[in-house]
Design a protein around this motif. Structure first.
Motif, PDB file in Angstrom:
ATOM      1  N   SER A 250       0.815  -1.215   0.000  1.00  0.00           N
ATOM      2  CA  SER A 250       0.000   0.000   0.000  1.00  0.00           C
ATOM      3  C   SER A 250       0.851   1.269   0.000  1.00  0.00           C
ATOM      4  O   SER A 250       0.351   2.332  -0.271  1.00  0.00           O
ATOM      5  CB  SER A 250      -0.940   0.001   1.201  1.00  0.00           C
ATOM      6  OG  SER A 250      -0.181   0.007   2.386  1.00  0.00           O
ATOM      7  N   LYS A 251       2.134   1.166   0.309  1.00  0.00           N
ATOM      8  CA  LYS A 251       3.014   2.327   0.337  1.00  0.00           C
ATOM      9  C   LYS A 251       3.580   2.587  -1.052  1.00  0.00           C
ATOM     10  O   LYS A 251       4.041   1.668  -1.716  1.00  0.00           O
ATOM     11  CB  LYS A 251       4.195   2.076   1.287  1.00  0.00           C
ATOM     12  CG  LYS A 251       4.022   2.608   2.659  1.00  0.00           C
ATOM     13  CD  LYS A 251       5.335   2.501   3.392  1.00  0.00           C
ATOM     14  CE  LYS A 251       5.310   3.385   4.601  1.00  0.00           C
ATOM     15  NZ  LYS A 251       6.561   3.264   5.343  1.00  0.00           N
ATOM     16  N   PRO A 252       3.564   3.852  -1.522  1.00  0.00           N
ATOM     17  CA  PRO A 252       4.174   4.148  -2.818  1.00  0.00           C
ATOM     18  C   PRO A 252       5.693   4.046  -2.732  1.00  0.00           C
ATOM     19  O   PRO A 252       6.277   4.198  -1.659  1.00  0.00           O
ATOM     20  CB  PRO A 252       3.736   5.582  -3.110  1.00  0.00           C
ATOM     21  CG  PRO A 252       3.414   6.172  -1.781  1.00  0.00           C
ATOM     22  CD  PRO A 252       2.954   5.021  -0.917  1.00  0.00           C
ATOM     23  N   ALA A 253       6.314   3.770  -3.867  1.00  0.00           N
ATOM     24  CA  ALA A 253       7.768   3.698  -3.925  1.00  0.00           C
ATOM     25  C   ALA A 253       8.355   5.067  -3.586  1.00  0.00           C
ATOM     26  O   ALA A 253       7.701   6.084  -3.806  1.00  0.00           O
ATOM     27  CB  ALA A 253       8.208   3.265  -5.314  1.00  0.00           C
ATOM     28  N   PRO A 254       9.561   5.098  -3.037  1.00  0.00           N
ATOM     29  CA  PRO A 254      10.152   6.385  -2.693  1.00  0.00           C
ATOM     30  C   PRO A 254      10.308   7.256  -3.937  1.00  0.00           C
ATOM     31  O   PRO A 254      10.559   6.768  -5.020  1.00  0.00           O
ATOM     32  CB  PRO A 254      11.513   6.021  -2.101  1.00  0.00           C
ATOM     33  CG  PRO A 254      11.773   4.621  -2.476  1.00  0.00           C
ATOM     34  CD  PRO A 254      10.458   3.989  -2.769  1.00  0.00           C
ATOM     35  N   SER A 255      10.156   8.570  -3.757  1.00  0.00           N
ATOM     36  CA  SER A 255      10.274   9.472  -4.887  1.00  0.00           C
ATOM     37  C   SER A 255      11.703   9.972  -5.070  1.00  0.00           C
ATOM     38  O   SER A 255      11.994  10.650  -6.027  1.00  0.00           O
ATOM     39  CB  SER A 255       9.327  10.658  -4.716  1.00  0.00           C
ATOM     40  OG  SER A 255       9.660  11.360  -3.542  1.00  0.00           O
ATOM     41  N   SER A 256      12.592   9.631  -4.150  1.00  0.00           N
ATOM     42  CA  SER A 256      13.994   9.996  -4.309  1.00  0.00           C
ATOM     43  C   SER A 256      14.861   9.003  -3.552  1.00  0.00           C
ATOM     44  O   SER A 256      14.396   8.316  -2.647  1.00  0.00           O
ATOM     45  CB  SER A 256      14.246  11.418  -3.815  1.00  0.00           C
ATOM     46  OG  SER A 256      14.085  11.475  -2.421  1.00  0.00           O
TER      47      SER A 256
END
Length: 133
Positions: free
Chosen positions: A41-47
């Motif tokens: 449910s957690k989005p992948a890190p953006s950085s």
């Protein structure tokens, strides 16, 4: 240490540093992938940051790529421009003057080495400048 040997040592250090950075990024990617798998449910890190270098995810929306140029003179534009640009991308540009389009076509030919025959340039510029009408 003499100059050629120092250059070789510097180049080797840079190469090793690049490999270490790449391995670190792969390790971070694997950690992020396993964390994402554990928590879907957690989005992948953006950085991601490694060794003072930060890579950030970006999102870009491109115009439709399945369009073709249409109308009188479109054949020469389709033949020369679609190998690098979608019609949707070109057709969504602001309306430009003939002089600006001339400069853009010349930039594509001279700076980016687009394989556009010089004899096709006037027809391409005529078509693109006609878009302003």
């Amino acid at each position: 240490m003499d100059r050629p040997l120092k250059r070789l040592a510097d180049a080797a250090a840079i190469g090793v540093g690049m490999v270490v950075l790449a391995l670190g990024l792969l390790g971070q990617e694997r950690v992020a992938a396993s964390a994402a798998a554990a928590e879907p449910s957690k989005p992948a890190p953006s950085s991601v940051s490694v060794g003072g270098v930060t890579l950030r995810s970006v999102s870009v929306n491109f115009p439709d790529s399945d369009r073709m140029f249409e109308g009188p003179g479109a054949d020469v534009v389709n033949a020369n421009c679609l190998s690098c640009h979608s019609a949707g991308m070109v057709l969504t540009q602001p309306r430009l003057t003939r002089a600006v389009w001339q400069g853009e076509v010349e930039k594509m030919r001279n700076t980016y080495k687009a394989p556009v025959d010089e004899k096709d340039v006037p027809a391409i510029v005529d078509y693109l400048a006609g878009l302003a009408n």
